[in-house]
Design a protein around this motif. Structure first.
Motif, PDB file in Angstrom:
ATOM      1  N   THR A   1      10.892 -12.332 -44.059  1.00 11.41           N
ATOM      2  CA  THR A   1      10.965 -12.921 -45.390  1.00 11.41           C
ATOM      3  C   THR A   1      11.832 -12.058 -46.302  1.00 11.41           C
ATOM      4  OG1 THR A   1       8.756 -13.853 -45.131  1.00 11.41           O
ATOM      5  CG2 THR A   1       9.616 -13.704 -47.367  1.00 11.41           C
ATOM      6  N   VAL A   2      12.715 -12.696 -47.038  1.00  7.58           N
ATOM      7  CA  VAL A   2      13.545 -11.989 -48.011  1.00  7.58           C
ATOM      8  C   VAL A   2      12.643 -11.422 -49.100  1.00  7.58           C
ATOM      9  CG1 VAL A   2      15.362 -12.265 -49.738  1.00  7.58           C
ATOM     10  CG2 VAL A   2      15.536 -13.442 -47.536  1.00  7.58           C
ATOM     11  N   GLY A   3      12.878 -10.188 -49.498  1.00  9.41           N
ATOM     12  CA  GLY A   3      12.049  -9.541 -50.505  1.00  9.41           C
ATOM     13  C   GLY A   3      12.291 -10.067 -51.908  1.00  9.41           C
ATOM     14  N   ARG A   4      11.384  -9.708 -52.808  1.00 10.59           N
ATOM     15  CA  ARG A   4      11.517 -10.104 -54.212  1.00 10.59           C
ATOM     16  C   ARG A   4      12.686  -9.370 -54.846  1.00 10.59           C
ATOM     17  NH1 ARG A   4       5.755  -9.763 -57.107  1.00 10.59           N
ATOM     18  NH2 ARG A   4       7.043 -10.725 -58.750  1.00 10.59           N
ATOM     19  N   THR A   5      13.253  -9.966 -55.896  1.00 11.52           N
ATOM     20  CA  THR A   5      14.449  -9.399 -56.510  1.00 11.52           C
ATOM     21  C   THR A   5      14.230  -7.967 -56.993  1.00 11.52           C
ATOM     22  OG1 THR A   5      16.123  -9.685 -58.235  1.00 11.52           O
ATOM     23  CG2 THR A   5      13.878 -10.389 -58.772  1.00 11.52           C
ATOM     24  N   LEU A   6      15.235  -7.160 -56.793  1.00 11.29           N
ATOM     25  CA  LEU A   6      15.242  -5.782 -57.282  1.00 11.29           C
ATOM     26  C   LEU A   6      15.906  -5.677 -58.645  1.00 11.29           C
ATOM     27  CD1 LEU A   6      16.273  -3.990 -53.956  1.00 11.29           C
ATOM     28  CD2 LEU A   6      13.968  -4.253 -54.914  1.00 11.29           C
ATOM     29  N   GLY A   7      16.438  -6.802 -59.135  1.00 10.97           N
ATOM     30  CA  GLY A   7      17.052  -6.799 -60.452  1.00 10.97           C
ATOM     31  C   GLY A   7      18.332  -7.605 -60.469  1.00 10.97           C
ATOM     32  N   LYS A   8      18.835  -7.781 -61.644  1.00 10.99           N
ATOM     33  CA  LYS A   8      20.073  -8.525 -61.867  1.00 10.99           C
ATOM     34  C   LYS A   8      21.265  -7.594 -61.704  1.00 10.99           C
ATOM     35  CE  LYS A   8      22.499 -11.048 -65.574  1.00 10.99           C
ATOM     36  NZ  LYS A   8      22.386 -11.571 -66.962  1.00 10.99           N
ATOM     37  N   TRP A   9      22.348  -8.105 -61.076  1.00 11.90           N
ATOM     38  CA  TRP A   9      23.577  -7.325 -60.991  1.00 11.90           C
ATOM     39  C   TRP A   9      24.571  -7.729 -62.069  1.00 11.90           C
ATOM     40  CZ3 TRP A   9      25.811  -3.102 -60.151  1.00 11.90           C
ATOM     41  CH2 TRP A   9      27.204  -3.023 -60.078  1.00 11.90           C
ATOM     42  N   SER A  10      24.828  -9.015 -62.204  1.00 11.27           N
ATOM     43  CA  SER A  10      25.837  -9.480 -63.145  1.00 11.27           C
ATOM     44  C   SER A  10      25.501 -10.895 -63.577  1.00 11.27           C
ATOM     45  CB  SER A  10      27.230  -9.441 -62.500  1.00 11.27           C
ATOM     46  OG  SER A  10      27.312 -10.393 -61.449  1.00 11.27           O
ATOM     47  N   SER A  11      26.352 -11.468 -64.426  1.00 12.97           N
ATOM     48  CA  SER A  11      26.122 -12.848 -64.856  1.00 12.97           C
ATOM     49  C   SER A  11      26.263 -13.823 -63.691  1.00 12.97           C
ATOM     50  CB  SER A  11      27.099 -13.219 -65.976  1.00 12.97           C
ATOM     51  OG  SER A  11      28.445 -13.100 -65.522  1.00 12.97           O
ATOM     52  N   LYS A  12      27.084 -13.472 -62.720  1.00 16.44           N
ATOM     53  CA  LYS A  12      27.277 -14.332 -61.550  1.00 16.44           C
ATOM     54  C   LYS A  12      26.190 -14.133 -60.497  1.00 16.44           C
ATOM     55  CE  LYS A  12      32.270 -15.124 -61.720  1.00 16.44           C
ATOM     56  NZ  LYS A  12      32.390 -14.920 -63.158  1.00 16.44           N
ATOM     57  N   PHE A  13      25.640 -12.942 -60.447  1.00 19.18           N
ATOM     58  CA  PHE A  13      24.627 -12.619 -59.450  1.00 19.18           C
ATOM     59  C   PHE A  13      23.387 -12.112 -60.175  1.00 19.18           C
ATOM     60  CE2 PHE A  13      28.654 -12.419 -57.203  1.00 19.18           C
ATOM     61  CZ  PHE A  13      28.386 -13.218 -56.093  1.00 19.18           C
ATOM     62  N   GLY A  14      22.518 -13.068 -60.461  1.00 19.75           N
ATOM     63  CA  GLY A  14      21.336 -12.763 -61.258  1.00 19.75           C
ATOM     64  C   GLY A  14      20.220 -12.101 -60.488  1.00 19.75           C
ATOM     65  N   ALA A  15      20.346 -11.996 -59.177  1.00 18.73           N
ATOM     66  CA  ALA A  15      19.297 -11.371 -58.380  1.00 18.73           C
ATOM     67  C   ALA A  15      19.891 -10.680 -57.159  1.00 18.73           C
ATOM     68  CB  ALA A  15      18.263 -12.410 -57.928  1.00 18.73           C
ATOM     69  N   VAL A  16      19.366  -9.514 -56.865  1.00 19.86           N
ATOM     70  CA  VAL A  16      19.681  -8.789 -55.630  1.00 19.86           C
ATOM     71  C   VAL A  16      18.357  -8.593 -54.914  1.00 19.86           C
ATOM     72  CG1 VAL A  16      20.610  -6.689 -54.611  1.00 19.86           C
ATOM     73  CG2 VAL A  16      21.637  -7.618 -56.700  1.00 19.86           C
ATOM     74  N   GLN A  17      18.260  -9.138 -53.715  1.00 20.48           N
ATOM     75  CA  GLN A  17      16.985  -9.146 -52.996  1.00 20.48           C
ATOM     76  C   GLN A  17      17.088  -8.360 -51.694  1.00 20.48           C
ATOM     77  OE1 GLN A  17      16.720 -13.731 -54.055  1.00 20.48           O
ATOM     78  NE2 GLN A  17      14.749 -13.053 -53.200  1.00 20.48           N
ATOM     79  N   PRO A  18      16.104  -7.511 -51.436  1.00 19.26           N
ATOM     80  CA  PRO A  18      16.170  -6.661 -50.239  1.00 19.26           C
ATOM     81  C   PRO A  18      15.811  -7.432 -48.971  1.00 19.26           C
ATOM     82  CG  PRO A  18      14.107  -6.278 -51.389  1.00 19.26           C
ATOM     83  CD  PRO A  18      14.905  -7.249 -52.241  1.00 19.26           C
ATOM     84  N   ILE A  19      16.459  -7.039 -47.899  1.00 22.23           N
ATOM     85  CA  ILE A  19      16.158  -7.575 -46.568  1.00 22.23           C
ATOM     86  C   ILE A  19      15.838  -6.377 -45.682  1.00 22.23           C
ATOM     87  CG2 ILE A  19      17.075  -8.791 -44.575  1.00 22.23           C
ATOM     88  CD1 ILE A  19      18.957 -10.280 -46.516  1.00 22.23           C
ATOM     89  N   ASP A  20      14.580  -6.209 -45.359  1.00 22.65           N
ATOM     90  CA  ASP A  20      14.149  -5.077 -44.544  1.00 22.65           C
ATOM     91  C   ASP A  20      14.068  -5.525 -43.081  1.00 22.65           C
ATOM     92  OD1 ASP A  20      12.896  -3.006 -43.225  1.00 22.65           O
ATOM     93  OD2 ASP A  20      11.453  -2.627 -44.826  1.00 22.65           O
ATOM     94  N   PHE A  21      14.961  -4.983 -42.270  1.00 20.05           N
ATOM     95  CA  PHE A  21      14.933  -5.326 -40.843  1.00 20.05           C
ATOM     96  C   PHE A  21      14.769  -4.068 -40.001  1.00 20.05           C
ATOM     97  CE2 PHE A  21      19.272  -4.791 -42.178  1.00 20.05           C
ATOM     98  CZ  PHE A  21      19.988  -4.263 -41.111  1.00 20.05           C
ATOM     99  N   SER A  22      13.938  -3.140 -40.521  1.00 17.36           N
ATOM    100  CA  SER A  22      13.696  -1.884 -39.810  1.00 17.36           C
ATOM    101  C   SER A  22      13.058  -2.101 -38.444  1.00 17.36           C
ATOM    102  CB  SER A  22      12.799  -0.969 -40.654  1.00 17.36           C
ATOM    103  OG  SER A  22      13.395  -0.687 -41.905  1.00 17.36           O
TER     104      SER A  22
END
Length: 619
Positions: free
Chosen positions: A76-97
């Motif tokens: 499952t894609v993780g919850r957003t870590l925050g906004k990067w820019s107006s074009k990319f309002g969310a950066v979400q972690p993908i943990d595949f350890s």
């Protein structure tokens, strides 16, 4: 924070090769989801994290597919870590350890697919070798390696260079020459050494940091090329430290010219380095100092020397002594004596402004006790290896300067301005063996390494890409590598793995797990800097993305957006990039611009690359 080496220089130094359509994404696709990964890859057992950039946060699955397209892991894609820019309002972690099997893979999420990457052990040895190739390309003097750029001998006039009195500067940024350069009646042989960055000036400050870093890496993993490059750096340091006259030379060449005083500087002329030797000039000619490069001293004969320079040059000679102690004891003792004679001249009272470069604004260093700790620690280890009776005294001195550093309030981390992590690492070894009268404890020194790493963890928590370095300031790449290296050193000393994932994420950032999806190392990864701000690469390399590129060069990386507002005209005679680099992944605060004039992003440097050499070697 580093100020740009040519903060007011209008003649820009760089290189350009064509950015292909695949590298410059059409604006219409800019808001499409993106998956960012470390494009080199991940160790089998280390934490593995990718990032999904999307206009708005999504919930859903990710998959990891192998080279044949078979799904090998999902989650499952993780919850957003925050906004990067107006074009990319969310950066979400993908943990595949959970992926530990060696192979070649891609990550899919949100309708996007990452570049391919590998999972394997030993992935970063070849990248460490790439950093050595960059140093080969930076060689000055007669002993050049042609390499991909067909480098040629240059600046042979440095064999008999005139020494000048310390220049005085004025003006905003302090690089406007206040009076004419004043020659002494002395000449010196300073041929050789490495160009500092995209220009051709040579600085003892950066060169000593680079040499010591390469030697530090060499202790861990020695290759013929690395050993040869370390010795090349040592030969030049041996020239700039005149133990008989007790003079340390700090700089060869002058970056900024002076219209008032009738000459151009290194940063004002666009050319290949070998062209300088062909100039027909006389005293008073505009280009006189391009061919006949001035040399500036760090001290007058016999006087005390700026302690930052003393510490890192001492460390270089002493590290070399350690490496040679068994195979060539005579050479090792020679290195040790060079180190000891210099260390004895460190200025430790009424220090004033440190000597780093002329003007000081090029390398505005203010920390020096860390350098003396580093130098004394390496002296002590070299002394022990050679059974030198002075070793205990140097070890005690190392604890003294460590104490001074620990109480100084300095909060910097590993980069050209702070060598404490390297000094701390080896000081722990000495403390564990026992140092009578030690002024610090093992716990205090390890505690400071932990503090440095925790400061990075705290900073990273505020970044959607979990990077500790400020991407709206200079030195993002080298500081990221510094954190990665320090995390490995800390684990090696303590067995504590609590910073492993943090360190890996800092390396991931430099190798593509960032907003722009580019590595910050030329020639490494599926997408890397195409237009390094570097004269020789521009004029001798491929302008079409071919193989003649500045492989292994670490560039500055992203920087404050306002620095790119007015970068000046393209230098006459330079080869332009065919297309501008995409701006779609910039934020309002941070930009990464891979263009000829974009020195705040794309200029490589020996100190940047030296920190990376340590990090990749330890990885």
């Amino acid at each position: 924070m580093r100020l740009p080496r040519r903060v007011l220089a209008l003649a820009l130094i760089g290189s350009a090769v064509v950015v292909t359509p695949a590298q410059a994404a059409p604006a219409a696709q800019a808001s499409a989801p993106q998956v960012r990964v470390d494009q080199v890859g991940y160790g089998t057992a280390e934490a593995k994290q990718a990032y999904l950039m999307v206009p708005k946060a999504v919930s859903g699955k990710f998959t990891v597919v192998d080279a044949g397209g078979k799904t090998v892991l999902s989650g499952t894609v993780g919850r957003t870590l925050g906004k990067w820019s107006s074009k990319f309002g969310a950066v979400q972690p993908i943990d595949f350890s959970g992926l530990t099997k060696a192979g070649t893979y891609r990550v899919k999420a949100g309708g996007a697919t990452s570049p391919s990457f590998k999972v394997a052990d030993g992935l970063f040895d070849p990248v460490a070798d790439n950093t050595v190739e960059f140093f080969q390309a930076q060689r000055d003097g007669a002993d050049v390696i042609p390499g991909r750029l067909d480098r040629k001998a240059a600046h042979l006039t440095d064999r008999k260079a005139t020494v000048y009195e310390t220049p005085v500067f004025r003006g905003d940024g302090g690089d406007e020459l206040a009076s004419p350069l004043k020659a002494t009646n002395q000449t010196v042989d300073v041929e050789g050494g490495w160009f500092d960055a995209g220009d051709f000036v040579k600085f003892t400050h950066a060169s000593a940091y680079a040499t010591a870093s390469l030697l530090f890496a060499q202790r861990d993993r020695e290759t013929p090329a690395l050993a040869a490059e370390s010795k090349f750096g040592l030969r030049w340091l041996d020239k700039v430290w005149d133990a008989d006259a007790k003079v340390l030379y700090a700089q060869v060449g002058i970056g900024t010219g002076s219209e008032e005083h009738g000459f151009v500087g290194d940063h004002d002329v666009w050319r290949l380095p070998e062209a300088d030797d062909k100039l027909d000039v006389r005293v008073g000619d505009e280009k006189y100092f391009i061919k006949n490069r001035p040399v500036f001293r760090a001290n007058k004969p016999g006087e005390k020397i700026s302690p930052n320079l003393v510490g890192r040059v001492t460390a270089s000679f002493a590290l070399a002594a350690q490496l040679e102690a068994r195979r060539d004891p005579s050479l090792a003792r020679s290195y040790l004596e060079q180190a000891a004679s210099l260390f004895a001249l460190a200025k430790t009272t009424d220090v004033g402004e440190l000597v780093s470069a002329f003007p000081h604004a090029y390398y505005p260093e203010s920390s020096w006790s860390d350098d003396l700790e580093f130098g004394a620690t390496q002296l002590a280890l070299a002394g022990k290896a050679l059974a030198d009776p002075r070793a205990p005294g140097w070890a005690k001195a190392a604890t003294h300067w460590a104490k001074v550093y620990l109480t100084s309030g300095d909060t910097d981390t590993l980069n050209v301005y702070n060598t404490s992590a390297l000094g701390h690492y080896d000081l722990v070894e000495l403390l564990r063996a026992g140092i009578p009268g030690a002024e610090v404890t093992e716990a205090q020194v390890i505690g400071d390494l932990r503090r440095q790493l925790q400061s990075g963890v705290d900073s990273a928590a505020r970044s959607p890409f979990r990077t500790a370095a400020d991407v709206a300031a200079f030195d993002a790449a080298t500081r990221s590598f510094g954190f990665a290296a320090t995390a490995r050193l800390f684990r090696d000393l303590t067995g504590d793995k609590s910073f492993d994932a943090f360190g890996a994420r800092q390396r991931n950032f430099t190798l593509g797990a960032n907003a722009w999806g580019t590595t910050l190392v030329v020639g490494v990864g599926s997408r890397f800097p195409q237009c390094p701000h570097h004269q020789a690469a521009n004029l001798s390399g491929d302008p079409n993305g071919g193989s003649r590129v500045l492989v292994g060069a670490v560039i500055n990386g992203p920087n404050a957006a306002d620095l790119f507002a007015d970068l000046g005209e393209m230098p006459a005679g330079a080869i332009a990039c065919a297309k501008p680099y995409t701006k779609e992944f910039d934020s309002t605060k941070s930009r990464f611009v891979d263009e000829l004039t974009s020195w705040p992003s794309s200029e490589p440097a020996i100190d940047f690359t030296a920190t990376a050499a340590i990090a990749f070697t330890l990885s």
